[in-house]
Write an enzyme that holds these catalytic residues in place. Structure first.
Site, PDB file in Angstrom:
ATOM      1  CB  SER A 124     -40.560  -2.444 -30.719  1.00 18.06           C
ATOM      2  OG  SER A 124     -41.302  -1.262 -30.478  1.00 18.06           O
ATOM      3  CG  ASP A 125     -38.077  -2.792 -24.222  1.00 16.85           C
ATOM      4  OD1 ASP A 125     -38.873  -1.968 -23.740  1.00 16.85           O
ATOM      5  OD2 ASP A 125     -37.280  -3.441 -23.515  1.00 16.85           O
ATOM      6  CG  HIS A 126     -39.298   2.891 -23.551  1.00 22.84           C
ATOM      7  ND1 HIS A 126     -38.915   4.137 -23.935  1.00 22.84           N
ATOM      8  CD2 HIS A 126     -40.351   3.053 -22.723  1.00 22.84           C
ATOM      9  CE1 HIS A 126     -39.688   5.028 -23.350  1.00 22.84           C
ATOM     10  NE2 HIS A 126     -40.572   4.395 -22.605  1.00 22.84           N
ATOM     11  CB  ALA A 170     -36.420  -1.287 -29.474  1.00 26.85           C
TER      12      ALA A 170
END
Ligand code: BGC
Length: 772
Positions: A293-295, A297
């Site tokens: 997952s992105d930061h 997210a």
């Protein structure tokens, strides 16, 4: 423990070289690879049997730990020892990495950490930003940047990079255009694949290699209005046809991981999108690697409005198929209660854990957790030592990334004589030259444009310098840009004084070089703009310089297409240099003085104004296309400006000239499964050696759905001596004609196809053939 010791060597011996390249049909894998994969799975089975639920959850936690004295460092070390951390990013020196891996080796199961970083366009040697790399259209050069980045990153102890970023974007307002490779699917797909090969080599566990994590899946570049993190809403045809292929190309090239986009796609946040992460990625594409997952997210799904709270968000993410949680505590806090209450299945946790362990196995970390580091004695005494850089490669790639947009009266190349006024707030900037996401690059090791000119002319010419303007004057914008990192330097002197100094320098000079554009922070994450012009402070400077009557060369530094109407009308020459990296100044000087003949081509359309956005060459024709030769009112047009771009996709000049012959096709028809060869002869008609890019586009003028007016399918960069001719041939196959129809079936439809070949997307020669 005992069992581990006994089992490990045996399984590792069985494992041989690690298995990776996880997409594709398993039945097509050679037997040795099948054996390797079986050994890996057996190894992981054994480990999984001995892991507690908490230890499994720990593997899914990805923590950002920047260099230096972190207040929580001791706590992190304790967490690592307790098996509560799976991987670290943002720790980038061998010394710091070693300490953390030591902590992992003191844990119960000794499961190694992996270490990742945003190595986007270089690690210590910084190459041009993504748009600059794309402007080279040189796949060997791009692969080389990946290789050098991997060599430097692995020498720092890193294992993975959050790259390539292959988000197609057709909106210059979006600040992250700078990181990607522009608007085109074919060009971006090729570049993404080359970078993956460069990073990973034949084996991501080999010395000098790192693993690639392609991002941001999916369609992050299509955020509405170019506003970062905004909504994406898109037809499935466009998604499959234009936006998804670059991610797939990177995976086909072997990328081991996928970073999930922050945005929602058609209402569903990508982080919780089961269709995207399982149906498309795993089932259709056969991906077997890791998803990250992105930061923050996972937590952001609450604000997206699809999760009631953190527990709900964690449930959504793990069930959708997001393996690791980056920089939030959602998995750590919630997975265990979710399991206990039966709201998620053990199978979900196991699947995600296995994906993480597989990456570690494929990286060779179970065999040697210090595989890149070696013994402590190997640690470089000075991580920033000059000897650790690859300046030669950086300069060669950087000069190929520069795009000559205008050169009236042959004002360029300049002679190394007389007096040259070098003016503009970016002229002496080392920080901006590196561009954003400059990893472990050092400002003080970066060659500014001014320094590059000094290096080139020595004492043969007189250089006069004046700053001339601030990058921006608006205090609110300055405050924003300087929020987390000093980006814009507003020094002493009023705007009027700065301009006066610059004009005084210009008056004494034979030629004026105005180095203007954007600071690196203006073309970054969270750096969307509503207008795409050069900031007013610098435009005023350009007007004043123009009024001196001296030849005016505008050297642009920026990370997105800009609207350059006035500049194009008034400058004698325009050179787009993007942010060219560590050797940027030397590379720009090479081009300005003709030691290198510019060969870059735009990977993204330059509009005339922000109002034309979205503008891209591969648009549909519409039912009422505007015809500039027969302008009519009720056609698809603007009445206050031309329809077309200022500079089209694929455009870029040279100090020499090139001519193209007509297109020669090998036959009038293609049979199913067959091919047609298209060839042209390209001639260097000028008196300098130079390179250009021959571009082949295809159009399907009558199909079951409207197809673009043209789409890039093939290209080749060719170097020609003055006067030299070369035949360039492309093989067109059925796949080049195929598309997703209204029912999302992929295939080529019979009928006429047009082939266009040119040195940009607008000025083309045409031929046609039929598919039977
Ligand atoms: C960005 C990613 C990046 C990550 C880690 C996020 O804000 O969207 O591209 O890889 O941070 O630095």
């Amino acid at each position: 423990m005992k069992k581990l010791r006994l089992t490990l060597p045996l399984l590792i011996a069985l494992a041989g070289a690690p298995a990776f390249g996880q997409t594709g049909n398993p039945s097509s894998n050679p037997p040795s690879m099948m054996r390797e994969q079986a050994a890996r799975e057996a190894y992981i089975d054994d480990l999984m049997r001995r892991m507690t639920v908490d230890e499994k959850i720990g593997q899914l936690r990805l923590v950002s730990l920047p260099a230096g004295a972190h207040p929580d460092r001791a706590k992190f070390a304790a967490d690592i020892r307790a098996g509560k951390v799976g991987a670290i990013f943002n720790t980038v020196t061998p010394q710091d990495i070693r300490v953390l891996q030591d902590a992992a080796m003191q844990g119960r199961l000794k499961i190694p950490l992996f270490f990742a970083y945003d190595v986007i366009h270089g690690q210590r040697t910084i190459f041009p930003i993504g748009l600059g790399l794309a402007s080279t259209w040189n796949m060997d050069a791009i692969r080389r940047t990946g290789r050098v980045s991997a060599i430097e990153a692995s020498a720092d102890g890193l294992d993975l990079t959050w790259s390539p970023m292959v988000d197609i974007s057709r909106d210059p307002r979006w600040g992250r255009n700078s990181e990607g490779f522009g608007e085109d699917t074919t060009l971006t797909s090729r570049i993404g694949a080359e970078l993956v090969k460069g990073y990973q080599g034949d084996d991501p566990a080999a010395p000098g290699s790192i693993m690639a994590v392609v991002k941001h899946f999916a369609a992050y570049g299509a955020v509405e209005g170019g506003r970062d993190y905004n909504t994406v809403d898109m037809s499935p045809q466009r998604l499959f046809q234009d936006y998804l292929p670059p991610y797939k190309a990177a995976l086909d090239a072997g990328a081991a991981g996928v970073m999930i986009a922050l945005n929602s796609l058609n209402g569903v946040p990508a982080t919780g999108d089961k269709w995207l992460l399982q149906d498309v990625l795993r089932k259709q594409w056969g991906f077997k690697g890791i998803t990250i997952s992105d930061h923050g997210a996972i937590m952001e799904m609450i604000k997206h409005g699809v999760a009631a709270d953190g527990r709900d968000a964690a449930r959504l993410a793990i069930s959708a198929g997001a393996d690791m949680s980056m920089s939030d505590s959602m998995y750590g806090d919630n997975l265990k209660p979710l399991l206990e209450s039966g709201r998620i299945a053990m199978a979900d946790l196991d699947r995600a854990t296995r994906d993480v362990l597989r990456v570690k196995y494929d990286l060779g970390l179970f065999r040697d957790p210090y595989r890149h580091l070696g013994p402590p004695a190997n640690d470089p005494p000075d991580v920033n030592a000059e000897s650790r850089l690859h300046r030669g490669a950086a300069r060669e790639v950087a000069r190929e990334s520069l795009v000559l947009l205008k050169n009236q009266g042959g004002v360029l190349p300049l002679r190394k004589q007389g007096t040259i006024a070098v003016v503009g707030p970016l002229a002496k900037s080392q920080r901006d030259m590196m561009g954003n996401w400059s990893a472990a690059g050092r400002t003080e090791q970066t060659v500014s444009l001014y320094q590059g000119l000094v290096n080139a002319v020595g004492d043969r010419a007189r250089l006069l310098y004046a700053k001339g303007a601030n990058v921006v004057d608006d205090p609110e914008i300055v405050k924003y840009l300087n929020l987390y990192e000093e980006d814009v330097d507003v020094g002493p002197g009023t705007p009027a004084q700065l301009i006066d100094e610059a004009v005084a320098a210009a008056r004494q000079a034979d030629v004026v070089l105005a180095v203007v554009g954007e600071s690196q922070g203006m073309a970054h994450e969270a750096s969307s703009r509503t207008d795409i012009v050069i900031p007013e402070s610098q435009v005023k400077l350009l007007h004043a310089l123009k009024a001196t009557g001296k030849p005016l060369v505008v050297v642009l530094m920026n990370g997105r297409p800009l609207a350059l109407g006035w500049e194009n009308d008034n400058a004698d020459a325009l050179l787009e240099t993007w942010f060219a990296g560590t050797e940027g100044g030397n590379a720009v000087a090479d081009v300005l003085f003709g030691d290198y003949n510019p060969s870059g081509k735009l990977p993204m359309t330059f509009p005339r104004s922000v109002g034309q956005i979205p503008i891209y060459y591969s648009h549909l024709n519409t039912g009422r296309p505007f015809d500039p030769l027969h302008p009519d009112k009720y056609t698809s047009r603007y009445f206050d400006a031309p329809n077309g771009p200022l500079f089209p996709f694929g455009y870029g000049l040279s100090y020499t000239t090139f001519a193209l012959s007509d297109v020669d096709l090998s036959g009038p028809a293609m049979t199913r499964g067959g091919t047609v060869q298209a060839s042209v002869t390209v001639t260097n008609t000028g008196d300098r050696d130079g390179a250009t890019v021959v571009q082949l586009y295809i159009q399907d003028p009558v199909a079951s759905v409207s197809r673009p007016v043209k789409e890039l399918k093939h290209f080749q960069k060719v170097m020609l001596k003055a006067g030299e001719s070369r035949k360039v041939a492309f093989t067109i196959d059925e796949d080049d004609l195929a598309f997703y129809n209204a029912q999302l079936h992929y295939g080529a439809e019979p009928g006429l196809f047009k082939v266009y070949v040119g040195l940009d997307s607008q000025d083309v020669k045409q031929a046609s053939f039929t598919l039977k």
